[in-house]
Design a protein around this motif. Structure first.
Motif, PDB file in Angstrom:
ATOM      1  N   GLY A  73       0.810  -1.212   0.000  1.00  0.00           N
ATOM      2  CA  GLY A  73       0.000   0.000   0.000  1.00  0.00           C
ATOM      3  C   GLY A  73       0.844   1.262   0.000  1.00  0.00           C
ATOM      4  N   TRP A  74       0.387   2.265  -0.713  1.00  0.00           N
ATOM      5  CA  TRP A  74       1.078   3.553  -0.795  1.00  0.00           C
ATOM      6  C   TRP A  74       0.158   4.659  -0.318  1.00  0.00           C
ATOM      7  N   GLY A  75       0.696   5.537   0.521  1.00  0.00           N
ATOM      8  CA  GLY A  75      -0.060   6.677   0.989  1.00  0.00           C
ATOM      9  C   GLY A  75       0.313   7.947   0.244  1.00  0.00           C
ATOM     10  N   GLY A  76      -0.622   8.874   0.210  1.00  0.00           N
ATOM     11  CA  GLY A  76      -0.368  10.166  -0.419  1.00  0.00           C
ATOM     12  C   GLY A  76      -1.246  11.229   0.199  1.00  0.00           C
ATOM     13  N   LEU A  77      -1.062  12.466  -0.219  1.00  0.00           N
ATOM     14  CA  LEU A  77      -1.947  13.551   0.189  1.00  0.00           C
ATOM     15  C   LEU A  77      -3.240  13.450  -0.612  1.00  0.00           C
ATOM     16  N   CYS A  78      -4.337  13.929  -0.034  1.00  0.00           N
ATOM     17  CA  CYS A  78      -5.649  13.863  -0.706  1.00  0.00           C
ATOM     18  C   CYS A  78      -6.249  15.252  -0.832  1.00  0.00           C
ATOM     19  N   VAL A  79      -6.890  15.506  -1.970  1.00  0.00           N
ATOM     20  CA  VAL A  79      -7.683  16.715  -2.171  1.00  0.00           C
ATOM     21  C   VAL A  79      -9.014  16.310  -2.790  1.00  0.00           C
ATOM     22  N   ARG A  80      -9.929  17.263  -2.859  1.00  0.00           N
ATOM     23  CA  ARG A  80     -11.204  16.959  -3.511  1.00  0.00           C
ATOM     24  C   ARG A  80     -10.986  16.772  -5.017  1.00  0.00           C
ATOM     25  N   GLN A  81     -11.845  15.996  -5.624  1.00  0.00           N
ATOM     26  CA  GLN A  81     -11.637  15.595  -7.016  1.00  0.00           C
ATOM     27  C   GLN A  81     -11.640  16.763  -7.990  1.00  0.00           C
ATOM     28  N   ASP A  82     -12.292  17.859  -7.645  1.00  0.00           N
ATOM     29  CA  ASP A  82     -12.349  18.982  -8.586  1.00  0.00           C
ATOM     30  C   ASP A  82     -11.164  19.938  -8.443  1.00  0.00           C
ATOM     31  N   GLU A  83     -10.264  19.677  -7.496  1.00  0.00           N
ATOM     32  CA  GLU A  83      -9.118  20.572  -7.274  1.00  0.00           C
ATOM     33  C   GLU A  83      -7.927  20.144  -8.126  1.00  0.00           C
ATOM     34  N   THR A  84      -8.118  20.160  -9.442  1.00  0.00           N
ATOM     35  CA  THR A  84      -7.089  19.651 -10.358  1.00  0.00           C
ATOM     36  C   THR A  84      -5.834  20.526 -10.375  1.00  0.00           C
ATOM     37  N   GLU A  85      -6.008  21.840 -10.311  1.00  0.00           N
ATOM     38  CA  GLU A  85      -4.844  22.726 -10.320  1.00  0.00           C
ATOM     39  C   GLU A  85      -3.990  22.494  -9.080  1.00  0.00           C
ATOM     40  N   LEU A  86      -4.630  22.420  -7.916  1.00  0.00           N
ATOM     41  CA  LEU A  86      -3.903  22.199  -6.673  1.00  0.00           C
ATOM     42  C   LEU A  86      -3.183  20.858  -6.712  1.00  0.00           C
ATOM     43  N   LEU A  87      -3.853  19.830  -7.216  1.00  0.00           N
ATOM     44  CA  LEU A  87      -3.237  18.509  -7.292  1.00  0.00           C
ATOM     45  C   LEU A  87      -2.004  18.517  -8.204  1.00  0.00           C
ATOM     46  N   GLU A  88      -2.096  19.190  -9.326  1.00  0.00           N
ATOM     47  CA  GLU A  88      -0.955  19.273 -10.250  1.00  0.00           C
ATOM     48  C   GLU A  88       0.246  19.939  -9.581  1.00  0.00           C
ATOM     49  N   GLU A  89      -0.008  20.992  -8.818  1.00  0.00           N
ATOM     50  CA  GLU A  89       1.080  21.698  -8.141  1.00  0.00           C
ATOM     51  C   GLU A  89       1.672  20.846  -7.018  1.00  0.00           C
ATOM     52  N   ILE A  90       0.831  20.148  -6.276  1.00  0.00           N
ATOM     53  CA  ILE A  90       1.323  19.245  -5.234  1.00  0.00           C
ATOM     54  C   ILE A  90       2.211  18.171  -5.857  1.00  0.00           C
ATOM     55  N   ASN A  91       1.747  17.572  -6.953  1.00  0.00           N
ATOM     56  CA  ASN A  91       2.524  16.509  -7.606  1.00  0.00           C
ATOM     57  C   ASN A  91       3.845  17.026  -8.166  1.00  0.00           C
ATOM     58  N   ARG A  92       3.846  18.253  -8.648  1.00  0.00           N
ATOM     59  CA  ARG A  92       5.089  18.834  -9.161  1.00  0.00           C
ATOM     60  C   ARG A  92       6.132  18.900  -8.043  1.00  0.00           C
ATOM     61  N   VAL A  93       5.711  19.364  -6.863  1.00  0.00           N
ATOM     62  CA  VAL A  93       6.650  19.499  -5.753  1.00  0.00           C
ATOM     63  C   VAL A  93       7.043  18.128  -5.194  1.00  0.00           C
ATOM     64  N   VAL A  94       6.088  17.199  -5.095  1.00  0.00           N
ATOM     65  CA  VAL A  94       6.403  15.851  -4.612  1.00  0.00           C
ATOM     66  C   VAL A  94       7.454  15.206  -5.513  1.00  0.00           C
ATOM     67  N   ALA A  95       7.324  15.387  -6.829  1.00  0.00           N
ATOM     68  CA  ALA A  95       8.314  14.831  -7.767  1.00  0.00           C
ATOM     69  C   ALA A  95       9.691  15.440  -7.532  1.00  0.00           C
ATOM     70  N   GLU A  96       9.722  16.743  -7.294  1.00  0.00           N
ATOM     71  CA  GLU A  96      11.007  17.409  -7.015  1.00  0.00           C
ATOM     72  C   GLU A  96      11.623  16.880  -5.724  1.00  0.00           C
ATOM     73  N   PHE A  97      10.801  16.709  -4.698  1.00  0.00           N
ATOM     74  CA  PHE A  97      11.293  16.203  -3.411  1.00  0.00           C
ATOM     75  C   PHE A  97      11.798  14.766  -3.535  1.00  0.00           C
ATOM     76  N   THR A  98      11.100  13.961  -4.328  1.00  0.00           N
ATOM     77  CA  THR A  98      11.516  12.569  -4.515  1.00  0.00           C
ATOM     78  C   THR A  98      12.868  12.520  -5.213  1.00  0.00           C
ATOM     79  N   GLU A  99      13.037  13.342  -6.230  1.00  0.00           N
ATOM     80  CA  GLU A  99      14.272  13.365  -7.004  1.00  0.00           C
ATOM     81  C   GLU A  99      15.452  13.901  -6.187  1.00  0.00           C
ATOM     82  N   SER A 100      15.214  14.893  -5.366  1.00  0.00           N
ATOM     83  CA  SER A 100      16.297  15.562  -4.636  1.00  0.00           C
ATOM     84  C   SER A 100      16.699  14.855  -3.347  1.00  0.00           C
ATOM     85  N   GLY A 101      15.852  13.931  -2.867  1.00  0.00           N
ATOM     86  CA  GLY A 101      16.121  13.293  -1.587  1.00  0.00           C
ATOM     87  C   GLY A 101      15.427  13.967  -0.419  1.00  0.00           C
ATOM     88  N   ARG A 102      14.739  15.068  -0.687  1.00  0.00           N
ATOM     89  CA  ARG A 102      14.041  15.786   0.395  1.00  0.00           C
ATOM     90  C   ARG A 102      12.934  14.921   0.998  1.00  0.00           C
TER      91      ARG A 102
END
Length: 283
Positions: free
Chosen positions: A227-256
């Motif tokens: 199982g994998w956990g993640g942050l959750c937002v409401r389904q219509d918050e597509t812009e917010l989700l895209e921005e969260i995923n952008r930062v999560v990807a950066e953190f994953t890549e950098s080791g943060r």
């Protein structure tokens, strides 16, 4: 850990503690303007809980805090609820985000939108010292009608227990981690089912004459359930989700992402392995 629901606070809320109300602009714009994001927690140590000072703590809130700082929102304000209140609370605008380590499942994907994964952990049981009943798997409860198991109501552990044939009358459904600990302490259950990292961190915090069984990933329908956990937002918050995923990807890549979890007992083995939220939502 099964995640079932406990919630986040939302931005642009109605007056008393609900998350965002009606307003102009996107949710992210309103969060930036007000300076905080409301998050829902389920008080599961170390995924997400409120500490003795009343502040949000744990791996998921740490990730949320760092992500939203990157997005120009400096503060998170936490509201703890029972596990089964997380998703309903988010969808009722009581929170803006869930930062509780909620596992990504097809059923939950129909109700909320998940970020890309941020952490995992194998399952385990908290048991009496020495594990006198030799409890290692859900099947042990199905095979022994005298054993009782505490599971979070609405969690993946409840789903696992049902899949492996644990009868309802042998399950004690609980609203939070502390309730399970107290049931075990009082001898009312023989084990508490939760993620291995949750058990170990709780024992580190509270002590007790308990042990944690060997960690494992259940195999269901021929597939290992990691199982994998993640942050959750409401389904219509597509812009917010895209921005969260952008930062999560950066953190994953950098080791943060690893740095944010290390304080709470998470290791490289608990970090994303390339499995996507889309794959998890498909099942």
């Amino acid at each position: 850990m099964g995640l079932a629901t406990a919630g986040l606070a939302a931005c642009s809320r109605v007056d008393e503690g609900g998350a965002g109300g009606e307003g102009e602009g996107s949710l992210l714009e309103r969060l930036r303007e007000q300076g905080f994001v409301a998050v829902g927690l389920a008080n599961e140590i170390p995924f997400g809980f409120v500490d003795d000072a009343g502040d949000p703590a744990g791996q998921s809130p740490a990730v949320a805090q760092a992500v939203f700082e990157e997005l120009g929102v400096p503060e998170i304000q936490a509201s703890p609820v029972n596990w089964d209140g997380l998703i309903p609370g988010l969808n009722a605008n009581r929170f803006d985000v869930l930062a509780a380590g909620v596992f990504i499942t097809p059923e939950r994907c129909e109700q909320v939108a998940f970020s890309e994964p941020t952490a995992t952990s194998p399952e385990a049981f908290m048991v009496a010292a020495g594990n006198p009943e030799n409890i290692q798997h859900f099947e042990d409860f199905a095979d022994n009608p005298d054993l009782r198991l505490a599971v979070l109501n609405g969690s993946v552990e409840q789903t696992y227990a049902e899949y492996f044939g644990v009868p309802e009358d042998q399950m004690e459904l609980i609203g939070n981690q502390t309730a399970g600990y107290e049931l075990l302490e009082n001898g009312r259950v023989d084990a508490v089912s939760m993620l291995s990292v949750s058990h170990h961190y709780l024992l580190q915090e509270r002590g007790g004459d308990f042990d944690v069984s060997e960690p494992f990933f259940p195999v269901m329908n021929g597939n290992e359930e990691k199982g994998w956990g993640g942050l959750c937002v409401r389904q219509d918050e597509t812009e917010l989700l895209e921005e969260i995923n952008r930062v999560v990807a950066e953190f994953t890549e950098s080791g943060r992402l690893l740095e944010l979890g290390e304080e709470w007992g998470f290791t490289e083995d608990d970090l994303p392995d390339g499995t996507s939220t889309a794959e998890l939502c498909e099942g």
